[in-house]
Design a protein around this motif. Structure first.
Motif, PDB file in Angstrom:
ATOM      1  N   ALA A   1       9.013  15.979  -3.998  1.00  0.00           N
ATOM      2  CA  ALA A   1       7.667  14.954  -3.234  1.00  0.00           C
ATOM      3  C   ALA A   1       6.589  14.735  -4.139  1.00  0.00           C
ATOM      4  N   ASP A   2       6.091  13.659  -4.023  1.00  0.00           N
ATOM      5  CA  ASP A   2       4.889  13.469  -4.726  1.00  0.00           C
ATOM      6  C   ASP A   2       3.488  13.538  -3.816  1.00  0.00           C
ATOM      7  N   MET A   3       2.387  14.032  -4.281  1.00  0.00           N
ATOM      8  CA  MET A   3       1.255  14.776  -3.863  1.00  0.00           C
ATOM      9  C   MET A   3      -0.059  14.025  -3.558  1.00  0.00           C
TER      10      MET A   3
ATOM     11  N   ALA B   1      -2.321   6.001   1.143  1.00  0.00           N
ATOM     12  CA  ALA B   1      -2.171   4.684   1.438  1.00  0.00           C
ATOM     13  C   ALA B   1      -0.723   4.334   0.884  1.00  0.00           C
ATOM     14  N   CYS B   2      -0.073   5.378   0.330  1.00  0.00           N
ATOM     15  CA  CYS B   2       1.402   5.166  -0.113  1.00  0.00           C
ATOM     16  C   CYS B   2       2.384   5.905   0.464  1.00  0.00           C
ATOM     17  N   GLY B   3       1.999   6.675   1.496  1.00  0.00           N
ATOM     18  CA  GLY B   3       3.008   7.408   2.163  1.00  0.00           C
ATOM     19  C   GLY B   3       3.494   9.067   1.710  1.00  0.00           C
ATOM     20  N   HIS B   4       2.840   9.253   0.446  1.00  0.00           N
ATOM     21  CA  HIS B   4       3.122  10.569  -0.067  1.00  0.00           C
ATOM     22  C   HIS B   4       2.650  11.589   0.733  1.00  0.00           C
ATOM     23  N   ASP B   5       1.712  11.580   1.519  1.00  0.00           N
ATOM     24  CA  ASP B   5       1.632  12.610   2.532  1.00  0.00           C
ATOM     25  C   ASP B   5       2.946  12.875   3.603  1.00  0.00           C
TER      26      ASP B   5
ATOM     27  N   ALA C   1       0.209  13.511  -9.090  1.00  0.00           N
ATOM     28  CA  ALA C   1      -0.208  12.370  -9.719  1.00  0.00           C
ATOM     29  C   ALA C   1       1.032  11.475 -10.073  1.00  0.00           C
ATOM     30  N   GLU C   2       1.656  10.882  -9.130  1.00  0.00           N
ATOM     31  CA  GLU C   2       2.833   9.937  -9.392  1.00  0.00           C
ATOM     32  C   GLU C   2       1.827   8.434  -9.444  1.00  0.00           C
ATOM     33  N   GLU C   3       0.617   8.181  -8.929  1.00  0.00           N
ATOM     34  CA  GLU C   3       0.039   6.897  -9.047  1.00  0.00           C
ATOM     35  C   GLU C   3      -0.389   6.822 -10.312  1.00  0.00           C
ATOM     36  N   GLY C   4       0.354   6.665 -11.249  1.00  0.00           N
ATOM     37  CA  GLY C   4      -0.318   6.293 -12.832  1.00  0.00           C
ATOM     38  C   GLY C   4      -0.413   7.401 -13.667  1.00  0.00           C
TER      39      GLY C   4
ATOM     40  N   LEU D   1      12.799  10.579  -2.285  1.00  0.00           N
ATOM     41  CA  LEU D   1      12.590   9.173  -1.627  1.00  0.00           C
ATOM     42  C   LEU D   1      11.316   8.867  -1.334  1.00  0.00           C
ATOM     43  N   HIS D   2      11.377   7.535  -0.948  1.00  0.00           N
ATOM     44  CA  HIS D   2      10.167   6.843  -0.895  1.00  0.00           C
ATOM     45  C   HIS D   2       9.951   6.269   0.637  1.00  0.00           C
ATOM     46  N   LEU D   3       9.283   6.688   1.398  1.00  0.00           N
ATOM     47  CA  LEU D   3       8.793   5.958   2.802  1.00  0.00           C
ATOM     48  C   LEU D   3       8.668   4.607   2.483  1.00  0.00           C
TER      49      LEU D   3
HETATM   50 NI    NI Z   1       4.163   5.674  -3.649  1.00  0.00          NI
END
Ligand code: NI
Length: 388
Positions: A76-78, A101-105, A136-139, A161-163
């Motif tokens: 899972a990304d954080m 705002a991307c669903g990582h929560d 730090a998935e976002e870039g 996975l990604h929501l």
């Molecule tokens: Ni994302």
């Protein structure tokens, strides 16, 4: 269509919603996920799951060990995004200008839910499950730092996975091969020679050079790419000029390129260099290209993809694993360059009739929370199928 949520997941539904809302209220940017990491530690402790912290800077790696057998990793990304949340939710972001705002929560909540169930129920008889919480998935490319710190050591297969708000609840998107694109970034500086707008002779108009260059770069997709394959060249930013009657001496452009194969990815870069060289020569301008490689394409492996299809069909029914692709980028790609695995999408649109109402990375992004139960159920099925 009926969605089959696992009983064990139904029983801890309120916990999963709580995990997600707590993360949602306390979002943190890439590599600053300190509270987030502490919260994950607290939950893993309460499940009795051993973990290592400060992996890949702010990441956490937990593991359940059931002896000999394969090691399966779930990731899972954080991190959250620099966006001001616009919402009336009672669990709206408390951190000004920062938002999940991307669903990582939700990704963390799904993984914690799965961890709780797997630690408290006798579903596994062999092997190990590794829980990878990655910053730090976002870039930021947090996955690379996790891998450097050994998060894949001894792992046989990895899943993530990604929501996905572009699909309704009950749809799961997965396919063998490329599922997300490479995401490279470029800056271009055009240097000409300024002058008076009424006497263009003797100047090198950087605005005219830029307009030709932009048009020509579009031909990489339309003329150089096999029409049965997919590439993107987008220029998102253009900056130049001072006034209506001054010929601009400098224009700066920035953009991104996307591809599903290394071949197309390299082709785009080479064609950009060639076109830039030609345009510069034609106008006697100086054009500098600064091309930065971002995430590679995310390429799923065959058997792990079948495993997800099997695990998902028990939750959302046969045929729900539609072959979805996105031109978005994902640093899960780095894991898949190292070991077999599969990345998939879990439909989470809050509004079934208007699924584009809350796109990812927008200030009023929200998910259908039942998608958390879908994701966690798929993980439980997957682990039970492999290690049960
Ligand atoms: Ni994302």
């Amino acid at each position: 269509m009926k969605i089959n949520i696992r009983e064990e997941i139904k029983n801890i539904r309120e916990d999963i919603y709580y995990y997600r809302r707590d993360f949602h209220q306390n979002p943190e940017l890439s590599f600053q996920e300190y509270r987030t990491a502490q919260t994950i530690e607290k939950h893993l402790n309460s499940f009795g799951i051993k973990y290592k912290k400060n992996i890949g800077k702010t990441g956490i790696v937990g593991e359940l060990n059931f002896g000999d057998g394969p090691t399966i990793a779930l990731r899972a990304d954080m991190d959250a995004l620099p966006i001001q949340e616009v919402s009336d939710l009672d669990y709206k972001s408390k951190n000004n200008g920062v938002m999940h705002a991307c669903g990582h929560d939700g990704h963390m909540a799904i993984l914690l839910g799965a961890a709780k169930v797997l630690s408290q129920n006798r579903l596994i008889t062999k092997g190990k499950v590794r829980f990878i919480f990655q910053p730090a998935e976002e870039g930021g490319g947090g996955a690379r730092y996790m891998i450097e710190d050994g998060c894949l050591d001894g792992v046989d297969e990895i899943y993530g996975l990604h929501l996905w708000n572009y699909q309704p609840l009950g749809e799961v998107g997965v396919k063998d091969g490329p599922i997300m694109a490479s995401a490279d970034i470029f800056d271009i500086i055009i240097r000409g020679k300024g002058g008076h707008g009424a006497t263009p002779q003797g100047t090198i108009d950087a605005v005219v050079v830029a307009s030709h260059l932009i048009s020509m770069l579009q031909t990489i997709v339309s003329r150089n790419t096999n029409p049965l394959e997919n590439t993107v060249v987008s220029i998102g930013k253009i900056n130049g000029g001072q006034n209506f009657n001054i010929i601009a001496d400098t224009v700066e452009l920035s953009g991104t390129t996307r591809a599903y194969t290394d071949q197309n990815r390299n082709m785009i870069k080479t064609r950009m260099e060639d076109i830039i060289k030609g345009v510069a020569e034609a106008f006697n301008a100086e054009i500098i290209l600064n091309y930065k490689e971002g995430y590679p394409p995310t390429i799923n492996h065959e058997i792990p993809t079948e495993n997800i299809l099997n695990a998902a069909s028990d939750v959302v029914g046969k045929g729900a694993g539609f072959p979805y692709l996105s031109m978005g980028g994902e640093d899960f790609s780095y894991y898949l360059q190292n070991i077999p695995g599969c990345f998939f999408f879990v439909g989470s649109a809050p509004d079934k009739k208007n699924i584009l109402s809350t796109p990812h990375h927008c200030s009023h992004f929200n998910i259908n929370e039942r998608a958390l139960l879908v994701g966690a159920s798929i993980y439980i099925n997957l682990i039970e199928n492999i290690l049960g």
